[in-house]
Design an enzyme around this catalytic site. Structure first.
Site, PDB file in Angstrom:
ATOM      1  N   GLY A 159       3.422   1.720  -6.135  1.00  0.00           N
ATOM      2  CA  GLY A 159       4.129   2.587  -7.082  1.00  0.00           C
ATOM      3  C   GLY A 159       3.476   3.937  -7.296  1.00  0.00           C
ATOM      4  CB  SER A 160       1.082   6.062  -5.413  1.00  0.00           C
ATOM      5  OG  SER A 160       1.679   6.209  -4.154  1.00  0.00           O
ATOM      6  CG  ASN A 161       6.067   7.948  -3.495  1.00  0.00           C
ATOM      7  OD1 ASN A 161       6.050   9.168  -3.357  1.00  0.00           O
ATOM      8  ND2 ASN A 161       5.716   7.114  -2.527  1.00  0.00           N
TER       9      ASN A 161
ATOM     10  CE  LYS B 154      16.344  -8.237  -1.434  1.00  0.00           C
ATOM     11  NZ  LYS B 154      16.431  -9.126  -0.265  1.00  0.00           N
TER      12      LYS B 154
ATOM     13  CG  ASN C  37      14.525   5.244   0.565  1.00  0.00           C
ATOM     14  OD1 ASN C  37      13.634   4.687  -0.094  1.00  0.00           O
ATOM     15  ND2 ASN C  37      14.593   5.133   1.883  1.00  0.00           N
TER      16      ASN C  37
ATOM     17  CG  HIS D  67      11.540   6.688   6.071  1.00  0.00           C
ATOM     18  ND1 HIS D  67      11.356   5.321   6.115  1.00  0.00           N
ATOM     19  CD2 HIS D  67      11.259   7.156   7.311  1.00  0.00           C
ATOM     20  CE1 HIS D  67      10.979   4.981   7.338  1.00  0.00           C
ATOM     21  NE2 HIS D  67      10.905   6.072   8.080  1.00  0.00           N
TER      22      HIS D  67
ATOM     23  CG  ASP E 288      14.841   4.459   6.505  1.00  0.00           C
ATOM     24  OD1 ASP E 288      14.709   4.413   5.277  1.00  0.00           O
ATOM     25  OD2 ASP E 288      14.163   3.758   7.281  1.00  0.00           O
TER      26      ASP E 288
ATOM     27  CD  GLU F 229       5.624   8.743   1.295  1.00  0.00           C
ATOM     28  OE1 GLU F 229       6.157   7.961   0.500  1.00  0.00           O
ATOM     29  OE2 GLU F 229       4.894   8.349   2.226  1.00  0.00           O
TER      30      GLU F 229
HETATM   31  C1  GRF Z   1       5.501   5.056   0.753  1.00  0.00           C
HETATM   32  O1  GRF Z   1       4.917   5.465   1.954  1.00  0.00           O
HETATM   33  C2  GRF Z   1       6.993   5.092   0.904  1.00  0.00           C
HETATM   34  O2  GRF Z   1       7.459   6.129   1.676  1.00  0.00           O
HETATM   35  C3  GRF Z   1       7.244   3.792   1.593  1.00  0.00           C
HETATM   36  O3  GRF Z   1       6.351   2.892   0.996  1.00  0.00           O
HETATM   37  C4  GRF Z   1       5.238   3.597   0.473  1.00  0.00           C
HETATM   38  C5  GRF Z   1       5.184   3.283  -0.979  1.00  0.00           C
HETATM   39  O4  GRF Z   1       4.073   3.791  -1.612  1.00  0.00           O
HETATM   40  N1  GRF Z   1       8.630   3.454   1.555  1.00  0.00           N
HETATM   41  P1  GRF Z   1       3.951   3.657  -3.188  1.00  0.00           P
HETATM   42  O5  GRF Z   1       4.341   2.245  -3.599  1.00  0.00           O
HETATM   43  O6  GRF Z   1       4.840   4.686  -3.821  1.00  0.00           O
HETATM   44  O7  GRF Z   1       2.504   3.915  -3.479  1.00  0.00           O
END
Ligand code: GRF
Length: 206
Positions: free
Chosen positions: A14-16, A92, A108, A110, A151, A180
């Site tokens: 969940g870093s994003n 998923k 999303n 990617h 994607d 990202e």
């Molecule tokens: C990221 O590289 C994202 O693009 C991919 O999974 C990774 C998730 O990273 N789909 P995080 O959970 O947001 O740290």
């Protein structure tokens, strides 16, 4: 403009997701995260949500048929009034009913430059292994709207990352992840300001 209710789906660290939390808190994103849902019980993203008192839950996909699982997901999102679904490292594939319900309202991220190294086979470290094995000189990250194909939907933002001779899949993944962290919240910000206009496969930023 009214504040957009955001629901986040995730499967991992969940870093994003954290970047979106930060920018909502900072007032950069005109949105409110009303729920975070994981299909993995151990996902650290759930902990990140709890720390910020964001309602969160784990839905065990293995306990349901695929249709039932998606009914359950939709029910949770709709009960919270979710208007935008962000897939922040969610592994998923969403079913057709879900996509129809939230058409052009699912974003999303990617970790490659779509249409390279994307689709069902390419997730996690496999994306970067494939990029390095192919010998590409650049890779990067893509934020896109979700459609029925993995994607594949209209591209919102992309950012390039150079691949260097010394790169391992892990080192490349790390540099791409930091990109990202820039473009996912930026796309969410633009969406929440009503600035994304979709025309066929193209997304215009107004
Ligand atoms: C990221 O590289 C994202 O693009 C991919 O999974 C990774 C998730 O990273 N789909 P995080 O959970 O947001 O740290």
């Amino acid at each position: 403009m009214s504040i957009v209710k955001i629901g986040v789906l995730l499967s991992g660290s969940g870093s994003n997701f954290q970047q979106i939390i930060n920018q909502v808190e900072a007032g950069t994103i005109n949105g409110e995260i009303v729920v975070a849902i994981s299909n993995k019980k151990e996902a650290y993203g759930l902990e990140r949500a709890s720390q910020k008192n964001i309602p969160c839950l784990f839905i065990d996909a293995t306990k349901y048929s695929d249709d039932e699982y998606h009914e359950c997901l939709l029910a949770e999102l709709e009960s919270k009034g979710v208007e935008l679904v962000v897939l922040a490292g969610y592994i998923k594939i969403l079913n057709k009913k879900f996509i129809d319900k939230y058409r052009h309202k699912i974003i999303n991220i990617h970790p490659s430059l779509i249409p390279s190294f994307c689709g069902k086979k390419y997730y996690g470290i496999k994306v970067h292994q494939a990029a390095i094995a192919y010998g590409v000189k650049v890779s990067g990250a893509t934020v896109h709207f979700v459609d029925e194909e993995a994607d594949h939907g209209p591209i919102i933002l992309q950012k390039v990352v150079e691949v260097i001779d010394q790169d391992t899949p892990e080192s490349l993944a790390k540099r791409i992840l930091s990109v990202e962290h820039e473009i996912l919240p930026e796309a969410v910000r633009l969406y929440c300001e009503g600035r994304l206009v979709i025309e066929g496969r193209k997304v215009m930023i107004r």
